[in-house]
Design an enzyme around this catalytic site. Structure first.
Site, PDB file in Angstrom:
ATOM      1  N   GLY A 455     -21.839   2.803 -31.973  1.00 25.08           N
ATOM      2  CA  GLY A 455     -23.197   2.819 -31.366  1.00 25.08           C
ATOM      3  C   GLY A 455     -24.270   1.959 -32.041  1.00 25.08           C
ATOM      4  O   GLY A 455     -23.811   0.683 -32.176  1.00 25.08           O
ATOM      5  N   SER A 456     -25.314   2.347 -31.994  1.00 24.80           N
ATOM      6  CA  SER A 456     -26.699   1.596 -32.451  1.00 24.80           C
ATOM      7  C   SER A 456     -26.579   0.938 -33.624  1.00 24.80           C
ATOM      8  O   SER A 456     -27.338   0.077 -33.913  1.00 24.80           O
ATOM      9  CB  SER A 456     -27.981   2.206 -31.912  1.00 24.80           C
TER      10      SER A 456
END
Length: 750
Positions: A455-456
């Site tokens: 993810g981020s």
């Protein structure tokens, strides 16, 4: 005229029987002709015929006795002594033999009579002969056989027996002596393996995480419990009844093992403590005492006579669940079966020794020869883990996984300067002291074996490539719409928003997916070229490659070649979807930035200490330059905006007094059971102090189902808790410098 005789004179005393006839010459009595007996029975004088032969027809020289008829045998009432009283009925020979000698003259007074020879005793009359056998009767005499044939037969039999013994003795002592000696040695000499003491596993300060204590494998020789030897039919059952409560094993299984009379060795129980073996020895001694006190008529053999113990070592983990995913466990044979116990098994195990000793009746002969090859202890391993930091990390992740009702979670703490892993915690954990009660899904090390989409938190690598390639600066303007159409998809951020006017620093601070896609597109003149550049940086950060820990079950993650990226992947990979990694790889990315852009391969082993006590440091880890120190420093300042700025997503990780840089992550999670997206992965990664990094902490929680699933809210507090503890434990002071505030957004037209 003759002179009258004095009857008192002994010489004048005469036997009246002497006057019956003239005396025979030599003083013999005259022969008397017997008169016929009454009833016509001939007397003794009539038994011979006129020619001198006996009347029964025998020859004159035949001396065989003839038995007398029963009516002619003298009765007990008519004995020879009675015949003397009755001269008329006594035979003449008996009467003459019974005649008394004349009395001797007395010598004059005072004169001793001359010694006279005593008359020789007359031979006693022979016993009367038996009457003749009736004519026509068979002889009754029994002839005995000669003993010589029987003696010869016995002698031959004994000779054959001795010959058989001699041949057998020659065979045993001369012909097959070596073979029989070898068989005897097999039964007499018992080989015992001397287990090498397994090396210890300690933390960086020498605190035991895994150690070894004495233990015993309880064994038995079922042949010693056979009925023909111990004289008890149910000896195995009695022994099993005594051992079952001590060993904690089923009585039925023990009885079955002990009933194998043809076997010389069975294993009853493994890895028992010294206290258990002492209890068995005490019980056996008590039975020995009872057996000796029992009378010979009622023997009481010891049913535990064939029970033995092989000394071994038992692996013990003093801290139970602490670092269980890293340490692993050993199997029933003492071999490493998981974690570092498996990967370092050759070093830890050492080399077993061997002892051969003589035994008799199930007991060791102390005076017999023994052969011993000592065991070589294993090597002690010192890890990079810090027990206290490991404890703090494990407590924090265990509590959060339970609070969020998540599947699992992990925390990685790494020294940014050396790459050493200070903590590697997993939840749920297991107790390696009792594998039987552990959940099978928890036996591995999920922080290394789970491959998940970051993810981020992966945006740091994308923006590092943008900054290193000079495609943008932290203050570069990026206009972020609410939706972005690329390929066959519409991309959006985690929340709906109006068009954002962000700087490159603001894109990282607000974790904008659309802003990251737009920034990465600047790496090349075409999308294909941009993909090639991004892929090269991801590889430099260690994505899609082994971590270098050589840990069992470790995953390298998934990073496809850029030419294999799908239409959607070339836009999702920049913000952390479409690639996968493990928790240690994710932590290493942030340690690389904290270390000035140089990646140091993570390590778990700090050094080893051999049996000779010499310490050997672990080889230095591999170092790789990923970005320049300038780019790394710029990224560190940008990461502070995520935590410190009010518009940042990681404000929950802020630590008072310290400058902290970090990044949140929330990604779609691929369910490993179905292979489809299901749930989320919440994560947070960062380091501190941000202006002089020392420690990196990474946290991830898989599939939180209760409360929030965003990384800042789920893992931000864990990061803060673990980082605070680590800074205090390592005595890392805050720098005291003010954090620079980089712009997050811009106003259009500026």
């Amino acid at each position: 005229m003759s002179e009258p005789r004095d009857p008192r004179d002994p010489e004048n005393r005469r036997d009246p029987r002497a006057s019956r006839g003239p005396a025979r010459p030599g003083g013999a009595a005259p022969r008397r002709v017997p008169r016929p007996a009454q009833g016509g029975t001939p007397g003794r004088g009539e038994r011979r015929q006129a020619d001198g032969r006996p009347a029964d027809g025998r020859a004159a020289g035949d001396r065989r006795s003839v038995p007398r008829p029963a009516d002619r045998r003298p009765s007990a009432a008519k004995r020879p002594s009675d015949a003397r009283r009755d001269p008329k009925r006594a035979p003449a020979a008996d009467r003459s033999a019974d005649r008394r000698p004349a009395p001797e003259k007395r010598s004059a007074p005072g004169k001793r009579p001359a010694a006279q020879k005593r008359p020789a005793a007359k031979k006693r009359a022979t016993a009367p002969q038996r009457p003749p056998r009736p004519r026509g009767a068979a002889p009754a005499a029994i002839r005995l056989g000669s003993p010589r044939p029987r003696l010869r037969l016995v002698a031959v039999a004994l000779t054959l027996v001795m010959l058989v013994f001699a041949v057998r003795l020659f065979q045993v002592q001369a012909v097959n002596a070596d073979a029989y000696a070898a068989k005897a040695n097999v039964n007499r000499y018992v080989p015992v393996t001397l287990a090498a003491e397994r090396g210890r596993i300690t933390d960086r300060d020498g605190v035991d995480l895994a150690t070894t204590v004495d233990a015993y494998d309880i064994t038995a020789d079922p042949s010693l419990l056979a009925p023909d030897k111990i004289k008890i039919d149910d000896a195995p059952q009695k022994a099993a009844a005594l051992l079952a409560p001590i060993l904690g094993e089923p009585q039925k299984e023990l009885a079955e093992k002990l009933s194998k009379a043809h076997s010389r060795y069975v294993l009853l129980s493994r890895r028992q403590s010294p206290q258990v073996w002492k209890q068995i020895k005490d019980l056996r001694s008590a039975l020995d005492a009872k057996a000796q006190a029992a009378p010979k008529s009622h023997p009481r053999p010891n049913v535990l006579l064939g029970i033995f113990a092989d000394e071994h070592s038992k692996r013990v983990y003093p801290n139970k669940e602490l670092a269980s995913g890293v340490l692993g466990f050993t199997n029933s044979d003492g071999k490493g079966a998981g974690g570092l116990e498996a990967s370092l098994d050759k070093k830890l195990a050492g080399k077993d020794g061997k002892l051969v000793y003589a035994q008799s009746g199930g007991r060791r002969v102390p005076t017999a020869d023994t052969q011993e090859h000592p065991a070589v202890p294993g090597t002690d391993v010192e890890l990079t883990l810090d027990r206290d930091i490991q404890w703090a990390a494990q407590q924090a992740i265990t509590e959060q996984v339970a609070k969020s009702e998540a599947d699992r979670g992990y925390v990685v703490v790494q020294d940014t300067r050396t790459g050493e892993i200070l903590a590697l915690a997993n939840a749920p954990a297991f107790d390696p002291n009792d594998i039987s009660r552990a959940d099978a899904d928890a036996l591995g090390n999920a922080a290394l074996s789970d491959a998940f989409e970051p993810g981020s938190t992966s945006k740091l690598m994308s923006l590092a490539a943008v900054l290193e390639e000079g495609a943008a600066t932290p203050s570069t303007h990026v206009t972020v719409p609410n939706r972005l159409h690329r390929g066959d998809r519409l991309f959006a951020d985690d929340i709906d928003h109006p068009t954002w006017h962000l700087t490159l620093n603001g894109v990282l601070a607000k974790s904008s997916n659309i802003g990251t896609i737009l920034s990465v597109e600047q790496l090349g003149r075409t999308q294909r070229e941009a993909n090639q550049v991004l892929h090269s940086y991801l590889r430099k950060f260690g994505i899609g490659q082994p971590t270098g820990l050589n840990f069992p079950g470790e995953t390298s993650g998934i990073l496809a070649k850029p030419e294999d990226w799908s239409t959607s992947q070339q836009y999702t990979i920049p913000f952390g979807q479409g690639l996968s990694l493990n928790a240690v790889q994710a932590a290493s990315v942030y340690s690389t930035i904290a270390n000035g852009g140089e990646r140091i391969a993570p390590t778990l082993v700090r050094g080893t200490k051999g049996p000779d006590g010499r310490y050997a440091a672990a080889p230095k880890p591999k170092k790789t330059r990923v970005v320049s120190p300038k780019t790394a420093k710029t990224l560190a300042r940008m990461l502070e905006s995520v935590v410190d700025d009010q518009e940042g997503t990681g404000t929950a990780a802020k630590i008072p007094g310290y400058r902290v840089g970090g990044k949140t992550g929330t990604s779609n999670r691929v369910d490993p059971k179905t292979g489809r997206y299901h749930g989320y992965t919440a994560s947070f990664a960062g380091f501190a102090p941000a202006d002089k990094p020392r420690i990196t902490v990474y946290c991830a929680v898989q599939n939180p189902t209760k409360g929030s699933y965003f990384g800042g809210q789920v893992c931000g507090p864990i990061y803060k808790q673990v980082m605070q503890f680590a800074l205090k434990s390592l005595q890392v002071p805050p720098t005291g410098a003010e954090a620079p505030r980089l712009p997050v957004s811009f106003k259009p037209g500026e």
